[in-house]
Design a protein around this motif. Structure first.
Motif, PDB file in Angstrom:
ATOM      1  N   LYS A  28      36.135 -66.589  26.513  1.00  0.00           N
ATOM      2  CA  LYS A  28      35.470 -67.739  27.235  1.00  0.00           C
ATOM      3  C   LYS A  28      34.371 -66.439  28.222  1.00  0.00           C
ATOM      4  O   LYS A  28      32.959 -67.626  27.472  1.00  0.00           O
ATOM      5  CB  LYS A  28      35.647 -68.062  28.639  1.00  0.00           C
ATOM      6  CG  LYS A  28      36.946 -68.746  28.290  1.00  0.00           C
ATOM      7  CD  LYS A  28      37.912 -69.240  28.968  1.00  0.00           C
ATOM      8  CE  LYS A  28      39.035 -70.564  29.588  1.00  0.00           C
ATOM      9  NZ  LYS A  28      39.936 -70.680  29.978  1.00  0.00           N
ATOM     10  N   ALA A  29      34.332 -65.167  28.479  1.00  0.00           N
ATOM     11  CA  ALA A  29      33.208 -64.817  28.516  1.00  0.00           C
ATOM     12  C   ALA A  29      32.464 -64.489  27.384  1.00  0.00           C
ATOM     13  O   ALA A  29      30.827 -64.339  27.545  1.00  0.00           O
ATOM     14  CB  ALA A  29      33.553 -63.617  29.163  1.00  0.00           C
ATOM     15  N   GLU A  30      32.800 -64.583  25.958  1.00  0.00           N
ATOM     16  CA  GLU A  30      32.005 -64.176  25.529  1.00  0.00           C
ATOM     17  C   GLU A  30      31.294 -65.094  24.739  1.00  0.00           C
ATOM     18  O   GLU A  30      30.179 -65.058  24.236  1.00  0.00           O
ATOM     19  CB  GLU A  30      32.939 -63.666  23.550  1.00  0.00           C
ATOM     20  CG  GLU A  30      33.479 -62.150  23.940  1.00  0.00           C
ATOM     21  CD  GLU A  30      32.668 -60.894  23.796  1.00  0.00           C
ATOM     22  OE1 GLU A  30      31.974 -61.184  22.931  1.00  0.00           O
ATOM     23  OE2 GLU A  30      32.687 -59.870  24.046  1.00  0.00           O
ATOM     24  N   ALA A  31      32.042 -66.399  25.128  1.00  0.00           N
ATOM     25  CA  ALA A  31      31.465 -67.359  24.772  1.00  0.00           C
ATOM     26  C   ALA A  31      30.571 -68.227  25.701  1.00  0.00           C
ATOM     27  O   ALA A  31      28.859 -68.835  24.946  1.00  0.00           O
ATOM     28  CB  ALA A  31      32.455 -68.577  24.887  1.00  0.00           C
ATOM     29  N   SER A  32      30.227 -67.465  26.932  1.00  0.00           N
ATOM     30  CA  SER A  32      29.524 -68.267  27.300  1.00  0.00           C
ATOM     31  C   SER A  32      28.363 -67.110  27.763  1.00  0.00           C
ATOM     32  O   SER A  32      27.161 -67.313  27.741  1.00  0.00           O
ATOM     33  CB  SER A  32      29.708 -67.763  29.441  1.00  0.00           C
ATOM     34  OG  SER A  32      29.030 -68.019  30.273  1.00  0.00           O
ATOM     35  N   LYS A  33      29.252 -65.564  27.257  1.00  0.00           N
ATOM     36  CA  LYS A  33      27.677 -64.603  26.947  1.00  0.00           C
ATOM     37  C   LYS A  33      26.529 -65.206  25.234  1.00  0.00           C
ATOM     38  O   LYS A  33      25.318 -64.853  25.951  1.00  0.00           O
ATOM     39  CB  LYS A  33      28.499 -63.771  26.141  1.00  0.00           C
ATOM     40  CG  LYS A  33      27.229 -62.292  26.007  1.00  0.00           C
ATOM     41  CD  LYS A  33      28.323 -61.393  25.774  1.00  0.00           C
ATOM     42  CE  LYS A  33      27.256 -60.317  24.547  1.00  0.00           C
ATOM     43  NZ  LYS A  33      28.051 -59.614  24.257  1.00  0.00           N
ATOM     44  N   ALA A  34      27.322 -66.047  24.585  1.00  0.00           N
ATOM     45  CA  ALA A  34      26.133 -66.641  23.390  1.00  0.00           C
ATOM     46  C   ALA A  34      25.437 -67.906  23.578  1.00  0.00           C
ATOM     47  O   ALA A  34      24.674 -67.592  23.439  1.00  0.00           O
ATOM     48  CB  ALA A  34      27.578 -67.031  22.817  1.00  0.00           C
ATOM     49  N   ALA A  35      26.268 -68.873  24.724  1.00  0.00           N
ATOM     50  CA  ALA A  35      25.041 -69.308  25.230  1.00  0.00           C
ATOM     51  C   ALA A  35      24.136 -69.257  25.964  1.00  0.00           C
ATOM     52  O   ALA A  35      23.111 -69.930  26.147  1.00  0.00           O
ATOM     53  CB  ALA A  35      26.876 -70.698  25.747  1.00  0.00           C
ATOM     54  N   THR A  36      24.845 -67.729  26.662  1.00  0.00           N
ATOM     55  CA  THR A  36      23.442 -67.967  27.901  1.00  0.00           C
ATOM     56  C   THR A  36      22.913 -66.285  27.638  1.00  0.00           C
ATOM     57  O   THR A  36      23.067 -65.555  28.545  1.00  0.00           O
ATOM     58  CB  THR A  36      24.261 -67.548  29.482  1.00  0.00           C
ATOM     59  OG1 THR A  36      25.392 -67.110  29.296  1.00  0.00           O
ATOM     60  CG2 THR A  36      24.089 -69.613  29.722  1.00  0.00           C
ATOM     61  N   ALA A  37      22.206 -66.049  26.796  1.00  0.00           N
ATOM     62  CA  ALA A  37      21.737 -64.981  26.480  1.00  0.00           C
ATOM     63  C   ALA A  37      21.186 -64.185  26.849  1.00  0.00           C
ATOM     64  O   ALA A  37      20.968 -63.151  27.516  1.00  0.00           O
ATOM     65  CB  ALA A  37      21.666 -64.654  24.509  1.00  0.00           C
ATOM     66  N   SER A  38      20.203 -65.103  27.739  1.00  0.00           N
ATOM     67  CA  SER A  38      18.650 -64.776  28.189  1.00  0.00           C
ATOM     68  C   SER A  38      19.113 -64.166  29.223  1.00  0.00           C
ATOM     69  O   SER A  38      18.324 -63.408  29.709  1.00  0.00           O
ATOM     70  CB  SER A  38      17.689 -65.393  27.922  1.00  0.00           C
ATOM     71  OG  SER A  38      18.563 -67.409  28.934  1.00  0.00           O
ATOM     72  N   SER A  39      19.663 -64.822  30.025  1.00  0.00           N
ATOM     73  CA  SER A  39      19.912 -64.412  31.625  1.00  0.00           C
ATOM     74  C   SER A  39      21.526 -63.745  32.036  1.00  0.00           C
ATOM     75  O   SER A  39      21.694 -63.422  33.175  1.00  0.00           O
ATOM     76  CB  SER A  39      19.847 -65.812  32.332  1.00  0.00           C
ATOM     77  OG  SER A  39      20.859 -66.858  31.834  1.00  0.00           O
ATOM     78  N   SER A  40      22.101 -63.250  30.709  1.00  0.00           N
ATOM     79  CA  SER A  40      23.839 -63.091  31.044  1.00  0.00           C
ATOM     80  C   SER A  40      23.663 -61.540  30.794  1.00  0.00           C
ATOM     81  O   SER A  40      24.603 -61.034  30.458  1.00  0.00           O
ATOM     82  CB  SER A  40      24.610 -63.977  30.648  1.00  0.00           C
ATOM     83  OG  SER A  40      24.455 -64.123  29.420  1.00  0.00           O
ATOM     84  N   ALA A  41      22.621 -60.608  30.696  1.00  0.00           N
ATOM     85  CA  ALA A  41      22.921 -59.850  29.937  1.00  0.00           C
ATOM     86  C   ALA A  41      23.511 -57.862  31.351  1.00  0.00           C
ATOM     87  O   ALA A  41      24.390 -58.242  31.019  1.00  0.00           O
ATOM     88  CB  ALA A  41      21.389 -58.708  29.581  1.00  0.00           C
ATOM     89  N   GLY A  42      23.266 -59.216  32.006  1.00  0.00           N
ATOM     90  CA  GLY A  42      23.686 -58.135  33.518  1.00  0.00           C
ATOM     91  C   GLY A  42      25.045 -58.636  33.925  1.00  0.00           C
ATOM     92  O   GLY A  42      26.140 -57.800  33.957  1.00  0.00           O
ATOM     93  N   ALA A  43      25.210 -59.693  33.650  1.00  0.00           N
ATOM     94  CA  ALA A  43      26.543 -60.780  34.175  1.00  0.00           C
ATOM     95  C   ALA A  43      26.953 -60.112  32.971  1.00  0.00           C
ATOM     96  O   ALA A  43      29.346 -59.945  33.492  1.00  0.00           O
ATOM     97  CB  ALA A  43      26.662 -61.912  34.322  1.00  0.00           C
ATOM     98  N   GLN A  44      27.494 -60.160  32.108  1.00  0.00           N
ATOM     99  CA  GLN A  44      27.959 -59.802  30.570  1.00  0.00           C
ATOM    100  C   GLN A  44      28.324 -58.313  31.280  1.00  0.00           C
ATOM    101  O   GLN A  44      29.643 -57.918  30.514  1.00  0.00           O
ATOM    102  CB  GLN A  44      27.245 -59.586  29.164  1.00  0.00           C
ATOM    103  CG  GLN A  44      28.049 -59.542  28.403  1.00  0.00           C
ATOM    104  CD  GLN A  44      26.849 -59.359  26.869  1.00  0.00           C
ATOM    105  OE1 GLN A  44      26.106 -59.759  26.645  1.00  0.00           O
ATOM    106  NE2 GLN A  44      27.723 -59.257  25.604  1.00  0.00           N
TER     107      GLN A  44
END
Length: 161
Positions: A68-84
Motif C-alpha cells: 500500500k505504501a508503494e502504491a501511495s508513493k507512486a500516486a503522490t510522488a511529488s510530495s511523498s519523498a520524506g514520508a516514503q
C-alpha cells in the motif's frame, strides 16, 4: 529346623516381593513422568507453531502495508519523498523485529526438543537400570532357592539317618 528354614525363606521371599513391588512402582512413575514430559513437549510445540503462524500473519500484514505504501508513493510522488523514507524505515524496523521474534521462537523450539530428547534418554537409562536390578533380584532369588533346596536335602538326609 525345617520350620525355621521355611520361615526364613518366606521372610526372604516377602522381602524380594516387596523390592519387586518398589521397582515396579518406580518403573510406573518413570513411565508417567516420561509421558508427561512428552505431553508438555507436544503442548509447547503447539504453542510455538501457533506463534509461528501469528508471525507469518504479521509478516503478511506488513507486506500488505508495504505494498500500500508503494502504491501511495507512486500516486503522490511529488510530495511523498520524506514520508516514503519514513514509511520504509518503519517497515524495515518492523520486519527486523519480526525476524528477531522468529529466531527466538526457533531457538526455543530447538531447546525444547533437546530437553525432551534428554529426558527421554534419562527415562530409557533409568528403565535399563531397573531392568538390570530386576535381573539381579531374579539371580538372588535363584541362589536363595538353590540354597534352600540344598538345605532341605541335607535336612531330609539327616532325618533319614
Amino acid at each position: 529346623r525345617e520350620a525355621e528354614v521355611s520361615q526364613r525363606l518366606a521372610e526372604k521371599m516377602a522381602r524380594l516381593e516387596e523390592r519387586q513391588r518398589a521397582l515396579d512402582a518406580k518403573d510406573r512413575d518413570l513411565d508417567a513422568r516420561a509421558q508427561q514430559l512428552c505431553a508438555d513437549a507436544a503442548a509447547k510445540d503447539g504453542r510455538l507453531t501457533a506463534r509461528e503462524s501469528e508471525i507469518a500473519q504479521r509478516e503478511d500484514e506488513v507486506s500488505q502495508r508495504l505494498a500500500k505504501a508503494e502504491a501511495s508513493k507512486a500516486a503522490t510522488a511529488s510530495s511523498s519523498a520524506g514520508a516514503q523514507e519514513e514509511a520504509s524505515a518503519v517497515l524495515a524496523e518492523k520486519m527486523a523485529q519480526l525476524d528477531e521474534r522468529q529466531r527466538v521462537l526457533e531457538t526455543e523450539k530447538e531447546d525444547l526438543n533437546a530437553r525432551a530428547q534428554g529426558l527421554l534418554a534419562d527415562a530409557s537409562a533409568k528403565d535399563a537400570s531397573l531392568t538390570a536390578r530386576e535381573s539381579q533380584i531374579a539371580e538372588r532369588e535363584a541362589e536363595v532357592s538353590q540354597r534352600l533346596a540344598e538345605k532341605m536335602a541335607r535336612l531330609e538326609e539327616r532325618q533319614r539317618a
